[in-house]
Write a protein that holds these residues in place. Structure first.
Motif, PDB file in Angstrom:
ATOM      1  N   LYS A 108      -4.125   2.974   0.712  1.00 34.04           N
ATOM      2  CA  LYS A 108      -3.635   1.615   0.940  1.00 34.04           C
ATOM      3  C   LYS A 108      -2.611   1.512   2.064  1.00 34.04           C
ATOM      4  O   LYS A 108      -2.451   0.433   2.661  1.00 34.04           O
ATOM      5  CB  LYS A 108      -3.065   1.033  -0.345  1.00 34.04           C
ATOM      6  CG  LYS A 108      -1.780   1.701  -0.830  1.00 34.04           C
ATOM      7  CD  LYS A 108      -1.276   1.040  -2.108  1.00 34.04           C
ATOM      8  CE  LYS A 108       0.038   1.651  -2.572  1.00 34.04           C
ATOM      9  NZ  LYS A 108       0.510   0.998  -3.828  1.00 34.04           N
ATOM     10  N   ARG A 115      -5.477  -6.566   1.457  1.00 34.72           N
ATOM     11  CA  ARG A 115      -5.813  -6.832   0.056  1.00 34.72           C
ATOM     12  C   ARG A 115      -4.830  -7.825  -0.577  1.00 34.72           C
ATOM     13  O   ARG A 115      -5.219  -8.641  -1.417  1.00 34.72           O
ATOM     14  CB  ARG A 115      -5.837  -5.531  -0.745  1.00 34.72           C
ATOM     15  CG  ARG A 115      -6.416  -5.728  -2.136  1.00 34.72           C
ATOM     16  CD  ARG A 115      -6.466  -4.455  -2.942  1.00 34.72           C
ATOM     17  NE  ARG A 115      -7.152  -4.657  -4.207  1.00 34.72           N
ATOM     18  CZ  ARG A 115      -7.091  -3.816  -5.234  1.00 34.72           C
ATOM     19  NH1 ARG A 115      -6.385  -2.698  -5.139  1.00 34.72           N
ATOM     20  NH2 ARG A 115      -7.746  -4.074  -6.349  1.00 34.72           N
ATOM     21  N   GLU A 116      -3.585  -7.730  -0.199  1.00 31.87           N
ATOM     22  CA  GLU A 116      -2.565  -8.567  -0.826  1.00 31.87           C
ATOM     23  C   GLU A 116      -2.506  -9.985  -0.249  1.00 31.87           C
ATOM     24  O   GLU A 116      -1.784 -10.840  -0.764  1.00 31.87           O
ATOM     25  CB  GLU A 116      -1.196  -7.884  -0.683  1.00 31.87           C
ATOM     26  CG  GLU A 116      -1.087  -6.625  -1.535  1.00 31.87           C
ATOM     27  CD  GLU A 116       0.115  -5.760  -1.179  1.00 31.87           C
ATOM     28  OE1 GLU A 116       0.975  -6.258  -0.392  1.00 31.87           O
ATOM     29  OE2 GLU A 116       0.193  -4.614  -1.658  1.00 31.87           O
ATOM     30  N   HIS A 117      -3.289 -10.229   0.809  1.00 31.75           N
ATOM     31  CA  HIS A 117      -3.334 -11.573   1.402  1.00 31.75           C
ATOM     32  C   HIS A 117      -4.804 -11.988   1.544  1.00 31.75           C
ATOM     33  O   HIS A 117      -5.351 -12.038   2.652  1.00 31.75           O
ATOM     34  CB  HIS A 117      -2.639 -11.593   2.772  1.00 31.75           C
ATOM     35  CG  HIS A 117      -1.184 -11.265   2.700  1.00 31.75           C
ATOM     36  ND1 HIS A 117      -0.707  -9.962   2.689  1.00 31.75           N
ATOM     37  CD2 HIS A 117      -0.086 -12.071   2.631  1.00 31.75           C
ATOM     38  CE1 HIS A 117       0.616  -9.984   2.619  1.00 31.75           C
ATOM     39  NE2 HIS A 117       1.012 -11.245   2.581  1.00 31.75           N
ATOM     40  N   SER A 151      -3.306  -2.429   2.544  1.00 36.08           N
ATOM     41  CA  SER A 151      -2.648  -3.213   1.495  1.00 36.08           C
ATOM     42  C   SER A 151      -2.285  -4.616   1.994  1.00 36.08           C
ATOM     43  O   SER A 151      -2.331  -5.587   1.227  1.00 36.08           O
ATOM     44  CB  SER A 151      -1.411  -2.492   0.970  1.00 36.08           C
ATOM     45  OG  SER A 151      -0.451  -2.310   1.995  1.00 36.08           O
ATOM     46  N   ASP A 152      -1.937  -4.744   3.283  1.00 40.52           N
ATOM     47  CA  ASP A 152      -1.686  -6.074   3.843  1.00 40.52           C
ATOM     48  C   ASP A 152      -2.906  -6.971   3.640  1.00 40.52           C
ATOM     49  O   ASP A 152      -2.778  -8.142   3.265  1.00 40.52           O
ATOM     50  CB  ASP A 152      -1.390  -5.990   5.345  1.00 40.52           C
ATOM     51  CG  ASP A 152      -0.026  -5.412   5.671  1.00 40.52           C
ATOM     52  OD1 ASP A 152       0.894  -5.546   4.827  1.00 40.52           O
ATOM     53  OD2 ASP A 152       0.126  -4.833   6.760  1.00 40.52           O
TER      54      ASP A 152
END
Length: 454
Positions: A89, A60-62, A57-58
């Protein structure tokens, strides 16, 4: 998101995910040319340590290149399977690596997993893997595709027969084509790089290969690797093309430098379906190579391996018949020596397979790179052990038009025999019928192009 670690008493602080990805990459001359690679082995190890602890998730979110700014990013993002992603995730990149390499994880498991990953996640885990890890993991994954015939079965090694000619002379091309077929090459595609990519030249080569394939009832596909727009015009004018080809890149800006965008490729795919001679369902052929975005000044400070992964995310949107990386062709500015070429070939194959695409490799080098034929044969062995879908074969391993060295017809035959691989099933049946194969091996007449003079 923690981007800091201490290694051997030195604190390493990475300013962004983009910097971390670049410094965690194995050494590549292209990353050094771009000024983004690790300065020391210690810095590279520290970057890998930090990367290993990040969650999916780190990543994908950045995003390294925002979907709002880049259509390749948007297309990759839109492909991520949300339920699968939600279930994984919170995994760290290290945990993803362990799952991929676990004996209980099957190829089908990995194909399903790949649908929940984006290209940057796949690149991240590849950065933590050794060469043997990349071989072992990729070998689990079977990707089957069909144009006129199906390729990709485990236990097979297909080939692109590349009978290029320095003047696009049809008789010379056909002579090379006959020799390649006599060695059992050509089940992936009979694909020609034209010197002249005018519409008339493309039409002439397509008609010549299509006629030869029809005369000898060869179960394969033809393609002329001109720019996509030249192929489309040739097809509109009645040229028989089983597939449409195009080189692609990992950013919208780099694709624009190639004269393409997503809309044009959608149009080409529709044309291949409605006017092409391939039976399908897959009818596109893409080619890639680490460093192409940097050469186009469209890399946005992203490392070349991660950009290559984005190529495969972009390609996957079109459900292609075949994709190959041309590893070692672009030059020492991007892959300096044999070690870097071998590493890149294994990375590219693994990352392509994790995207669920039918991955091949042009195992090659140019004469100004620090590599030789032995290095290329070494990579050929490693990729064959990895379950590569296809490789490219040229006469005597020397492409007299593109002026580079690749695997020869007899090299690919030797890889099949040594590694106990077969041609694609329908193609092998044709080879047996022609007397080129006997009991799963080359016969005594193999390599004799005069069998096509009858």
């Amino acid at each position: 998101m923690n981007l800091k670690t201490t290694y051997l008493g030195t604190v390493y602080q990475f300013s962004s995910l983009k910097e971390l990805f670049a410094k965690a990459n194995e050494e590549k001359s292209g990353d050094r040319l771009a000024g983004i690679g690790a300065e020391t082995v210690q810095e590279r190890i520290a970057a890998k340590e930090v990367l290993s602890q990040l969650t999916l998730s780190d990543i994908r979110e950045h995003p390294l290149l925002s979907p709002e700014e880049d259509e390749v990013s948007r297309m990759i993002e839109n492909q991520v399977n949300k339920p699968i992603y939600e279930s994984i995730k919170n995994w760290s990149v290290a945990e993803l690596r362990e799952y991929i390499l676990d004996d209980s994880t099957s190829g089908d498991d990995l194909k399903r997993l790949g649908r929940g990953l984006n290209s940057e996640m796949i690149a991240a885990v590849a950065k933590l893997m050794s060469n043997l890890d990349l071989v072992h993991a990729a070998n689990k994954i079977e990707v089957l595709t069909k144009c006129n015939i199906t390729i990709g079965y485990q236990g097979t090694l297909a080939s692109r027969l590349q009978p290029n000619h320095p003047t696009d002379n049809v008789d010379g091309m056909i002579a090379s084509l006959k020799e390649g077929l006599a060695y059992g090459m050509g089940d992936a595609v009979i694909g020609i790089n034209p010197v002249d990519d005018s519409v008339e030249s493309v039409k002439r080569l397509l008609h010549a290969t299509h006629s030869f394939i029809g005369d000898w009832d060869i179960p394969t596909q033809n393609c002329v690797l001109a720019h996509v727009t030249a192929q489309m015009k040739a097809i509109e004018q009645g040229a028989p093309a089983d597939m449409i080809f195009q080189s692609i890149a990992g950013t919208e800006a780099a694709n624009r430098s190639f004269g393409i965008n997503a809309s044009l490729l959608n149009e080409a795919n529709d044309m291949a379906r409605t006017l092409g001679t391939g039976t399908g369902p897959q009818r596109l052929y893409f080619e890639t190579g680490q460093g192409s975005e940097l050469s186009a000044e469209a890399h946005f400070d992203i490392d070349q391996m991660t950009l290559e992964a984005r190529n495969y995310g972009f390609a996957a949107c079109y459900d292609p018949f075949i994709v190959n990386t041309v590893v070692g062709f672009i030059g020492p500015e991007y892959l300096y020596n044999n070690k870097q070429v071998i590493r890149a070939g294994l990375e590219d194959h693994f990352m392509g397979k994790m995207h669920g695409i039918p991955m091949g490799v042009d195992v090659c080098y140019t004469n100004h790179i620090k590599a030789d034929q032995n290095d290329i044969e070494d990579l050929g062995v490693l990729l064959t052990a990895s379950g590569v879908n296809f490789v490219i074969a040229t006469p005597m391993g020397d492409d007299c038009m593109l002026n580079y060295q690749s695997l020869s017809y007899h090299d690919v035959a030797a890889l099949r025999q040594t590694m106990k691989k077969r041609p694609s099933p329908v193609f092998e049946e044709w080879l047996e019928k022609m007397g080129i194969y006997e009991n799963g091996k080359l016969s005594k007449i193999a390599g004799d192009a005069t069998i096509f003079a009858r």
